[in-house]
Design an enzyme around this catalytic site. Structure first.
Site, PDB file in Angstrom:
ATOM      1  N   ALA A 181      -4.491   7.597  -4.541  1.00  0.00           N
ATOM      2  CA  ALA A 181      -3.079   7.234  -4.700  1.00  0.00           C
ATOM      3  C   ALA A 181      -3.038   5.784  -5.162  1.00  0.00           C
ATOM      4  O   ALA A 181      -3.207   4.854  -4.363  1.00  0.00           O
ATOM      5  CB  ALA A 181      -2.331   7.414  -3.388  1.00  0.00           C
TER       6      ALA A 181
ATOM      7  N   GLY B 120       0.822  -1.207   0.000  1.00  0.00           N
ATOM      8  CA  GLY B 120       0.000   0.000   0.000  1.00  0.00           C
ATOM      9  C   GLY B 120       0.851   1.250   0.000  1.00  0.00           C
ATOM     10  O   GLY B 120       2.042   1.212  -0.304  1.00  0.00           O
ATOM     11  N   ASN B 121       0.242   2.376   0.367  1.00  0.00           N
ATOM     12  CA  ASN B 121       0.969   3.644   0.431  1.00  0.00           C
ATOM     13  C   ASN B 121       0.432   4.475   1.582  1.00  0.00           C
ATOM     14  O   ASN B 121      -0.461   4.046   2.321  1.00  0.00           O
ATOM     15  CB  ASN B 121       0.872   4.386  -0.909  1.00  0.00           C
ATOM     16  CG  ASN B 121      -0.565   4.612  -1.346  1.00  0.00           C
ATOM     17  OD1 ASN B 121      -1.346   5.249  -0.634  1.00  0.00           O
ATOM     18  ND2 ASN B 121      -0.927   4.088  -2.513  1.00  0.00           N
ATOM     19  N   ARG B 122       0.966   5.680   1.740  1.00  0.00           N
ATOM     20  CA  ARG B 122       0.661   6.507   2.909  1.00  0.00           C
ATOM     21  C   ARG B 122      -0.584   7.383   2.747  1.00  0.00           C
ATOM     22  O   ARG B 122      -0.910   8.165   3.633  1.00  0.00           O
ATOM     23  CB  ARG B 122       1.861   7.412   3.235  1.00  0.00           C
ATOM     24  CG  ARG B 122       3.149   6.665   3.530  1.00  0.00           C
ATOM     25  CD  ARG B 122       4.306   7.632   3.789  1.00  0.00           C
ATOM     26  NE  ARG B 122       5.593   6.957   3.863  1.00  0.00           N
ATOM     27  CZ  ARG B 122       6.100   6.431   4.972  1.00  0.00           C
ATOM     28  NH1 ARG B 122       5.412   6.507   6.097  1.00  0.00           N
ATOM     29  NH2 ARG B 122       7.274   5.842   4.945  1.00  0.00           N
TER      30      ARG B 122
END
Length: 434
Positions: A297, A229-231
């Protein structure tokens, strides 16, 4: 295709008299007599924590739910309800004259009716008649009251006069009832008020428009336990949805991981997990959209193989040691192509986001410009990101890119204020009669 700038949906900007938005503002918090009156206490605290001076002006009915002593203790200011109090100070005029913003939360059907009629039979309604600053009304009532033609006509009257009437939230009401009419979250109300104070009046000119917004980060499954995943928190996408909904649009959020953010009032949520899920949902929702905003995102790559059971480390064939990846679809570029092929309306305005970091060769803005040229969208919001910067934060900044124009600098501010600037840029591209 989209029209040029200066369409009939002109962006309405009403600047307040506050020249330094970091200095304390005088906020009048009106409170009507509904069960949600207790949430006004959270609003007082929110404004006070931002350094504002708060004067609570409840109706007499509101004091049946929350006593004057509570509001006085939280605000540090006296509480009055009648135009016959502090007559020597001409209070019924002075409170409105000194206000930088008037926020009414909750606003009952009765109070909305009295405001629409121009009544001045208590201190709150008199204050609204005097005030020339932004006025934000947050309704709270049962669904039947909100949907009643009388209430809807009164709301239209207030909006026509330049008052911002927020869309109510959908949720649990008094008793066992559930539906539209719940007071929006106090933090959401405060954010909209600060957006108005920053000079961006949220009019209702987008009624009848369909807006599709992706938000949050995608998650690419590795095994039943892990994912890549991402932030991203989804805050910017939700802020865009919130402002667009209060502008009257029919808003759908295609949401990935959004950290359990409160649902923007008036918006519909469609949850997804992976980039492939997001692509399918966006293609479907965009078929009849007027505006599409890709704020999510999206993971650039996903695992080539997804394990059926949890991968174990330390084995000879440790699949965690080396991951084979495949590229995810370019959703923004595919939506632009779908518009060219007629699957998305030609009039649809498509907005992209670029989360960039600079390096020794180029700046974040340079990379954003290159991305804008590649993607073919109409507007691009570029952010410089990093650890503790933009992703997951309450504030943001960056640049708005449009064709044949110099980048527009977006100064550091709340994500609602950033959203208002992005939607103002979109507003200039909407076709007349859209």
């Amino acid at each position: 295709m989209v029209a040029g700038r200066g369409s009939c949906h002109a962006c309405t900007v009403r600047l307040c008299d506050v020249t330094d938005l970091n200095s304390p503002r005088n906020i009048v918090l009106g409170v009507a007599g509904g069960i949600a009156a207790y949430k006004a206490c959270h609003l007082v605290r929110n404004f006070k924590e931002h350094g504002d001076n708060v004067r609570v002006v409840p109706t007499q009915s509101a004091l049946n739910f929350v006593g004057a002593a509570t509001f006085e203790a939280l605000s540090g200011n006296p509480v009055s309800t009648s135009v016959f109090e502090a007559v020597e100070d001409v209070q019924h005029v002075a409170v409105g004259q000194e206000a930088d913003a008037v926020v009414i939360a909750p606003a009952t059907a009765d109070l909305i009716a009295r405001l629409a009629a121009g009544r001045a039979d208590d201190l709150l309604t008199a204050t609204v008649l005097v005030a020339t600053c932004p006025i934000i009304v947050a309704p709270a009532m049962h669904t039947e009251m909100w949907n009643n033609p009388a209430t809807q006509d009164n709301v239209k009257t207030l909006r026509r006069r330049g008052i911002t009437v927020m869309e109510p939230a959908h949720g649990r009401l008094t008793g066992k009832d559930t539906g539209a009419g719940r007071l929006p979250d106090p933090e959401q109300i405060a954010a909209i008020a600060r957006t108005e104070l920053a000079g961006f009046h949220i009019d209702h000119s987008w009624a009848g428009l369909k807006v599709v917004i992706s938000a949050g980060g995608t998650q690419e499954e590795l095994d039943p336990v892990r994912y890549l995943g991402n932030r991203s928190s989804g805050r910017q996408g939700y802020a865009l949805a919130e402002v667009a909904a209060h502008k009257g649009a029919d808003v759908t959020i295609v949401a990935g991981n959004t950290a359990e953010l409160p649902v923007p009032s008036g918006a519909t949520i469609r949850n997804i997990v992976s980039a492939q899920d997001l692509e399918a949902a966006m293609r479907e929702e965009s078929r009849d959209a007027d505006i599409v905003i890709m704020a999510a995102a999206v993971a650039d790559y996903r695992p080539a193989n997804v394990a059926e059971s949890k991968m174990k480390k330390g084995k000879a064939d440790d699949a965690l040691a080396t991951l084979e990846m495949v590229e995810n679809p370019d959703i923004l570029k595919s939506l632009v192509a779908a518009r060219e092929e007629g699957e998305v309306p030609q009039k649809c305005v498509i907005v992209g986001f670029a989360a960039e970091t600079g390096d020794g060769d180029s700046s974040a803005l340079d990379y954003a410009k290159e991305k804008f040229a590649r993607k073919g969208c109409d507007v691009l919001m570029a952010n410089e990101v990093g650890r503790g910067v933009t992703f997951g934060q309450e504030n943001s900044e960056g640049w708005i890119l449009r064709r044949n124009e110099e980048p527009q600098r977006v100064e550091h501010g709340s994500k609602q204020v950033v959203a208002a600037q992005i939607l103002a840029a979109v507003n200039e591209m909407i076709e007349p009669g859209n």
